[in-house]
Design a protein around this motif. Structure first.
Motif, PDB file in Angstrom:
ATOM      1  N   ARG A  26       7.338   1.752 -14.734  1.00 24.43           N
ATOM      2  CA  ARG A  26       6.211   1.670 -13.807  1.00 24.43           C
ATOM      3  C   ARG A  26       6.793   1.639 -12.410  1.00 24.43           C
ATOM      4  NH1 ARG A  26       1.485  -2.865 -13.435  1.00 24.43           N
ATOM      5  NH2 ARG A  26       0.127  -1.643 -12.088  1.00 24.43           N
ATOM      6  N   ARG A  27       6.347   2.573 -11.583  1.00 25.86           N
ATOM      7  CA  ARG A  27       6.854   2.603 -10.209  1.00 25.86           C
ATOM      8  C   ARG A  27       5.705   2.385  -9.236  1.00 25.86           C
ATOM      9  NH1 ARG A  27       6.133   7.774  -7.669  1.00 25.86           N
ATOM     10  NH2 ARG A  27       5.469   9.311  -9.205  1.00 25.86           N
ATOM     11  N   PHE A  28       6.050   1.847  -8.083  1.00 22.85           N
ATOM     12  CA  PHE A  28       5.078   1.562  -7.037  1.00 22.85           C
ATOM     13  C   PHE A  28       5.413   2.419  -5.830  1.00 22.85           C
ATOM     14  CE2 PHE A  28       5.273  -2.063  -9.785  1.00 22.85           C
ATOM     15  CZ  PHE A  28       3.948  -2.423  -9.934  1.00 22.85           C
ATOM     16  N   PHE A  29       4.359   2.894  -5.147  1.00 23.64           N
ATOM     17  CA  PHE A  29       4.557   3.743  -3.973  1.00 23.64           C
ATOM     18  C   PHE A  29       3.365   3.581  -3.035  1.00 23.64           C
ATOM     19  CE2 PHE A  29       2.539   6.048  -7.363  1.00 23.64           C
ATOM     20  CZ  PHE A  29       1.499   6.746  -6.754  1.00 23.64           C
ATOM     21  N   ARG A  30       3.565   3.997  -1.786  1.00 28.85           N
ATOM     22  CA  ARG A  30       2.508   3.936  -0.786  1.00 28.85           C
ATOM     23  C   ARG A  30       1.878   5.314  -0.656  1.00 28.85           C
ATOM     24  NH1 ARG A  30       0.769  -0.669   1.230  1.00 28.85           N
ATOM     25  NH2 ARG A  30       0.262   0.297   3.181  1.00 28.85           N
ATOM     26  N   SER A  31       0.551   5.346  -0.652  1.00 25.39           N
ATOM     27  CA  SER A  31      -0.176   6.600  -0.470  1.00 25.39           C
ATOM     28  C   SER A  31      -1.485   6.282   0.234  1.00 25.39           C
ATOM     29  CB  SER A  31      -0.442   7.265  -1.816  1.00 25.39           C
ATOM     30  OG  SER A  31      -1.167   8.455  -1.637  1.00 25.39           O
ATOM     31  N   GLY A  32      -1.729   6.957   1.349  1.00 25.66           N
ATOM     32  CA  GLY A  32      -2.966   6.702   2.081  1.00 25.66           C
ATOM     33  C   GLY A  32      -3.071   5.287   2.584  1.00 25.66           C
ATOM     34  N   GLY A  33      -1.929   4.657   2.902  1.00 27.12           N
ATOM     35  CA  GLY A  33      -1.926   3.299   3.415  1.00 27.12           C
ATOM     36  C   GLY A  33      -2.116   2.221   2.357  1.00 27.12           C
ATOM     37  N   ARG A  34      -2.151   2.601   1.102  1.00 24.50           N
ATOM     38  CA  ARG A  34      -2.331   1.634   0.028  1.00 24.50           C
ATOM     39  C   ARG A  34      -1.171   1.721  -0.948  1.00 24.50           C
ATOM     40  NH1 ARG A  34      -8.188   1.771  -2.383  1.00 24.50           N
ATOM     41  NH2 ARG A  34      -7.538  -0.319  -2.890  1.00 24.50           N
ATOM     42  N   THR A  35      -0.867   0.594  -1.580  1.00 23.32           N
ATOM     43  CA  THR A  35       0.148   0.577  -2.626  1.00 23.32           C
ATOM     44  C   THR A  35      -0.515   1.003  -3.935  1.00 23.32           C
ATOM     45  OG1 THR A  35       1.376  -1.179  -1.551  1.00 23.32           O
ATOM     46  CG2 THR A  35       1.792  -0.862  -3.889  1.00 23.32           C
ATOM     47  N   GLN A  36       0.123   1.960  -4.590  1.00 21.18           N
ATOM     48  CA  GLN A  36      -0.379   2.443  -5.865  1.00 21.18           C
ATOM     49  C   GLN A  36       0.739   2.357  -6.887  1.00 21.18           C
ATOM     50  OE1 GLN A  36      -2.577   6.057  -5.729  1.00 21.18           O
ATOM     51  NE2 GLN A  36      -3.411   5.636  -3.702  1.00 21.18           N
ATOM     52  N   SER A  37       0.395   2.528  -8.155  1.00 18.65           N
ATOM     53  CA  SER A  37       1.420   2.495  -9.197  1.00 18.65           C
ATOM     54  C   SER A  37       1.175   3.629 -10.180  1.00 18.65           C
ATOM     55  CB  SER A  37       1.425   1.158  -9.927  1.00 18.65           C
ATOM     56  OG  SER A  37       0.250   1.011 -10.687  1.00 18.65           O
ATOM     57  N   ARG A  38       2.226   3.947 -10.901  1.00 18.36           N
ATOM     58  CA  ARG A  38       2.160   4.996 -11.926  1.00 18.36           C
ATOM     59  C   ARG A  38       3.107   4.580 -13.048  1.00 18.36           C
ATOM     60  NH1 ARG A  38       1.555  11.098 -11.917  1.00 18.36           N
ATOM     61  NH2 ARG A  38       2.962  11.830 -13.533  1.00 18.36           N
ATOM     62  N   THR A  39       2.612   4.631 -14.270  1.00 21.89           N
ATOM     63  CA  THR A  39       3.458   4.393 -15.430  1.00 21.89           C
ATOM     64  C   THR A  39       3.818   5.763 -15.981  1.00 21.89           C
ATOM     65  OG1 THR A  39       2.342   2.312 -15.882  1.00 21.89           O
ATOM     66  CG2 THR A  39       3.613   3.289 -17.684  1.00 21.89           C
TER      67      THR A  39
END
Length: 122
Positions: A77-90
């Motif tokens: 599971r990784r976390f990243f910033r997109s559109g000023g928000r923190t998002q995650s993807r497994t």
């Protein structure tokens, strides 16, 4: 009952490549190829996102969209910033990929993955 200390995070998937692989370069200089794999789960098809770090050109040319493949990797599971928000993807980070049409290689890949999770006392 607790897990054996030799058990590792290992994912083994067999399925169909459903999206065109897309390559991108990370700031670290590593190339990552992302694509999706459709695999059966409880009678339904499930799409699994895959990330493959620095695959060779020959490995990339060994499969196409619509092809059946066997993949061994780890779940991350990784976390990243997109559109000023923190998002995650497994996703599954690919360690090895073999087209299913290469049956002997696919069986060997599955067997090697099974060895990675076998308890030490067996």
């Amino acid at each position: 009952m607790g897990q054996s200390s030799s058990t590792q995070n290992v994912a083994v998937l067999a399925g169909t490549v459903t999206s065109e692989p897309t390559r991108r370069s990370l700031p670290s200089g590593v190339d990552v190829v992302n694509f999706d794999l459709s695999t059966p789960v409880d009678g339904q098809r499930v799409s699994v996102p895959l990330a493959w770090h620095d695959p060779s050109a020959s490995a990339m040319s060994s499969f196409d969209v619509g092809e059946e493949v066997v993949v061994v990797g780890i779940v991350r599971r990784r976390f990243f910033r997109s559109g000023g928000r923190t998002q995650s993807r497994t996703e599954v980070v690919v360690d090895s990929l073999v087209p299913a049409r290469r049956a002997k290689s696919a069986r060997s890949l599955r067997a090697a993955a099974a060895e990675r999770v076998r308890p030490a006392d067996e």
